[in-house]
Design an enzyme around this catalytic site. Structure first.
Site, PDB file in Angstrom:
ATOM      1  N   SER A 229     118.150  47.020 -19.597  1.00 38.66           N
ATOM      2  CA  SER A 229     117.418  47.203 -21.029  1.00 38.66           C
ATOM      3  C   SER A 229     117.483  46.106 -21.763  1.00 38.66           C
ATOM      4  O   SER A 229     118.282  46.151 -22.752  1.00 38.66           O
ATOM      5  CB  SER A 229     119.257  47.493 -21.467  1.00 38.66           C
ATOM      6  OG  SER A 229     120.188  46.474 -20.615  1.00 38.66           O
TER       7      SER A 229
ATOM      8  N   THR B  89     121.370  47.590 -24.219  1.00 38.29           N
ATOM      9  CA  THR B  89     121.362  46.175 -25.319  1.00 38.29           C
ATOM     10  C   THR B  89     121.790  44.914 -24.678  1.00 38.29           C
ATOM     11  O   THR B  89     123.036  45.387 -23.808  1.00 38.29           O
ATOM     12  CB  THR B  89     121.520  46.488 -26.709  1.00 38.29           C
ATOM     13  OG1 THR B  89     120.713  47.011 -26.630  1.00 38.29           O
ATOM     14  CG2 THR B  89     121.579  46.010 -27.785  1.00 38.29           C
TER      15      THR B  89
ATOM     16  N   THR C 183     117.667  43.623 -26.728  1.00 34.97           N
ATOM     17  CA  THR C 183     117.420  45.124 -26.401  1.00 34.97           C
ATOM     18  C   THR C 183     116.000  45.279 -25.506  1.00 34.97           C
ATOM     19  O   THR C 183     114.789  44.297 -26.503  1.00 34.97           O
ATOM     20  CB  THR C 183     117.861  45.613 -27.341  1.00 34.97           C
ATOM     21  OG1 THR C 183     117.674  46.752 -26.236  1.00 34.97           O
ATOM     22  CG2 THR C 183     117.246  46.346 -28.555  1.00 34.97           C
TER      23      THR C 183
ATOM     24  N   ARG D   6     108.689  52.105 -32.348  1.00 29.14           N
ATOM     25  CA  ARG D   6     109.807  52.082 -32.489  1.00 29.14           C
ATOM     26  C   ARG D   6     110.614  51.069 -32.498  1.00 29.14           C
ATOM     27  O   ARG D   6     110.840  50.621 -31.584  1.00 29.14           O
ATOM     28  CB  ARG D   6     110.230  53.357 -31.087  1.00 29.14           C
ATOM     29  CG  ARG D   6     112.017  53.794 -31.636  1.00 29.14           C
ATOM     30  CD  ARG D   6     112.934  53.500 -30.882  1.00 29.14           C
ATOM     31  NE  ARG D   6     113.928  53.384 -30.908  1.00 29.14           N
ATOM     32  CZ  ARG D   6     115.385  53.127 -30.082  1.00 29.14           C
ATOM     33  NH1 ARG D   6     115.309  51.909 -29.604  1.00 29.14           N
ATOM     34  NH2 ARG D   6     116.435  53.563 -30.931  1.00 29.14           N
TER      35      ARG D   6
ATOM     36  N   THR E 286     125.580  48.202 -29.574  1.00 30.55           N
ATOM     37  CA  THR E 286     124.599  48.537 -28.194  1.00 30.55           C
ATOM     38  C   THR E 286     124.643  50.616 -28.020  1.00 30.55           C
ATOM     39  O   THR E 286     125.944  51.406 -28.459  1.00 30.55           O
ATOM     40  CB  THR E 286     125.161  48.168 -27.142  1.00 30.55           C
ATOM     41  OG1 THR E 286     126.320  49.039 -26.466  1.00 30.55           O
ATOM     42  CG2 THR E 286     125.485  46.767 -26.463  1.00 30.55           C
ATOM     43  N   GLY E 287     123.628  50.828 -27.428  1.00 33.35           N
ATOM     44  CA  GLY E 287     123.728  52.666 -27.795  1.00 33.35           C
ATOM     45  C   GLY E 287     122.347  52.902 -28.590  1.00 33.35           C
ATOM     46  O   GLY E 287     121.794  52.535 -28.906  1.00 33.35           O
TER      47      GLY E 287
HETATM   48  N1  ASP Z   1     121.157  49.834 -29.457  1.00 36.16           N
HETATM   49  C1  ASP Z   1     119.748  49.897 -28.403  1.00 36.16           C
HETATM   50  C2  ASP Z   1     118.390  50.414 -29.068  1.00 36.16           C
HETATM   51  O1  ASP Z   1     118.261  51.905 -30.164  1.00 36.16           O
HETATM   52  C3  ASP Z   1     119.499  50.284 -27.238  1.00 36.16           C
HETATM   53  C4  ASP Z   1     121.178  50.441 -26.793  1.00 36.16           C
HETATM   54  O2  ASP Z   1     121.882  49.681 -26.827  1.00 36.16           O
HETATM   55  O3  ASP Z   1     121.023  51.408 -25.561  1.00 36.16           O
HETATM   56  O4  ASP Z   1     117.358  50.369 -29.753  1.00 36.16           O
END
Ligand code: ASP
Length: 364
Positions: free
Chosen positions: A68, A209, A227, A237, A260-261
């Site tokens: 990630s 991330t 990330t 993106r 994160t997310g």
């Molecule tokens: N927040 C990150 C993103 O949307 C990805 C993640 O943390 O899972 O790029």
């Protein structure tokens, strides 16, 4: 004799000890055990809080097993790893970030250079790459065999309504090998576990991330978020991680927050900034983060069916050392069981995982 004044001074000192106060502390996402340990070592040596946070996340950026972040991160839909990162330095109140950066292993370090060596805050794509090269970063292929395998599996898994995909051996192909046999043929050295992982990644494109927030005994704070973003994303993106105020925010007077997310949800509520502002107005880190999660749920009118399709985590560290991790959902379902969402903390000893507070309970 112990006089009244001495007694009062003594009780004041005791009361001060009972209060939380600035101390060396590192908070990170659940993949941050080693990151927190290294960041704490740096804090103990008296290093700057941002130096400590970056040194911590560099472990994940260079780890091919962390799919990630950085090297080994899952690529975009064209098979190219694109990285996002941000940094904020509390004492100088400065910020820097990079987005859609290709071929550079340590985007957090490049974000710091943007902060320190330019009059800008954010560099993206080609410009960010040229900038990194100007500062001596080598261009490297960040795609590992493992992440290339997962990408190819994903490419082959996209079918039209007739079950066709141009990335398979074709109508006139000699064999109609079963997917598993094809995989074994293409990646003879991959373990069964790796092949199963690749299938899972193709079917459930992951986010992932690392965020790291640091506080030292002087009350100085910093943070970084880095990330490879959403797997199989459209090239270009940009998620929340490099967006100052979404994936990261630090206000030296109040505290720090990161995320994160699913970045798209976070950008819509400017999550990290919202949490720091909530703390400024008196909320504890836990309440501040849960309030932010409520705003995300509100964007879907609280519809749990749609909310169930993603997750997001916030981390909050107040200037007095009080901290919290909070997730939209209580955890993930793995083999019928809910695995509780966690975050990492190090307050001077061993790094440990703690349970996240959560807004919604996931049923197995
Ligand atoms: N927040 C990150 C993103 O949307 C990805 C993640 O943390 O899972 O790029």
């Amino acid at each position: 004799m112990f006089n009244r004044r001495q007694w009062m001074l003594g009780s004041a000192a005791l009361a001060a000890q009972a209060q939380p106060g600035p101390r060396n502390i590192v908070v990170s996402s659940s993949n941050g055990l080693r990151c927190c340990t290294r960041a704490m070592e740096f804090l103990k040596k008296g290093e700057d809080t941002l130096t400590a946070a970056i040194a911590g996340v560099n472990i994940n950026e260079e780890d091919p097993e962390d799919s990630s972040v950085g090297y080994g991160g899952l690529p975009n839909e064209e098979g190219v790893v694109e990285l996002d990162a941000s940094v904020m330095h509390g004492p100088t109140r400065r910020a820097g970030s990079v987005a859609s950066l290709r071929n550079i292993k340590y985007p957090s370090k490049v974000a710091r250079l943007v902060m320190e060596e330019t009059d800008h805050i954010m560099l993206v794509g080609e410009g960010a790459l040229k900038f990194a090269k100007a500062y001596g970063f080598p261009e490297e292929n960040l795609l590992t065999e493992k992440s290339r395998l997962a990408w190819l599996v994903w490419k082959r898994s996209n079918r039209d309504s007739g079950g066709h995909n141009n990335w398979t051996d074709g109508l006139d192909g000699p064999s109609k090998a079963k997917p598993a046999a094809w995989l074994r043929d293409q990646f003879p050295h991959a373990s069964e576990e790796t092949l199963a992982w690749a299938w899972d990644m193709a079917r459930n494109p992951p986010t992932g991330t690392i965020n790291c927030l640091t506080l030292n005994a002087k009350g100085e704070m910093s943070g970084t978020t880095t990330t490879s973003g959403l797997a199989w994303k459209i090239p270009g993106r940009v998620g929340d991680s490099p967006i100052v105020g979404a994936g990261l925010y630090v206000d030296q007077d109040v505290g720090a927050a990161g995320s994160t997310g699913r970045g798209e949800e976070n950008i819509r509520v400017a999550g990290a900034h919202t949490i720091v502002e909530n703390m400024r107005h008196g909320m504890a880190p836990k309440e501040a983060a849960l309030d932010c999660l409520k705003r995300i749920a509100r964007n879907y009118g609280g519809d749990q069916e749609r909310l169930a399709k993603f997750d997001i985590h916030f981390y909050a560290l107040r200037k007095d050392g009080v901290y919290a991790g909070a997730s939209l959902w209580s955890g993930r379902v793995r083999q019928g069981q809910v695995t509780r969402a966690k975050f990492t903390v190090n307050d001077g000893g061993k790094s440990r995982l703690e349970d996240c507070e959560f807004l919604l309970e996931r049923k197995s």
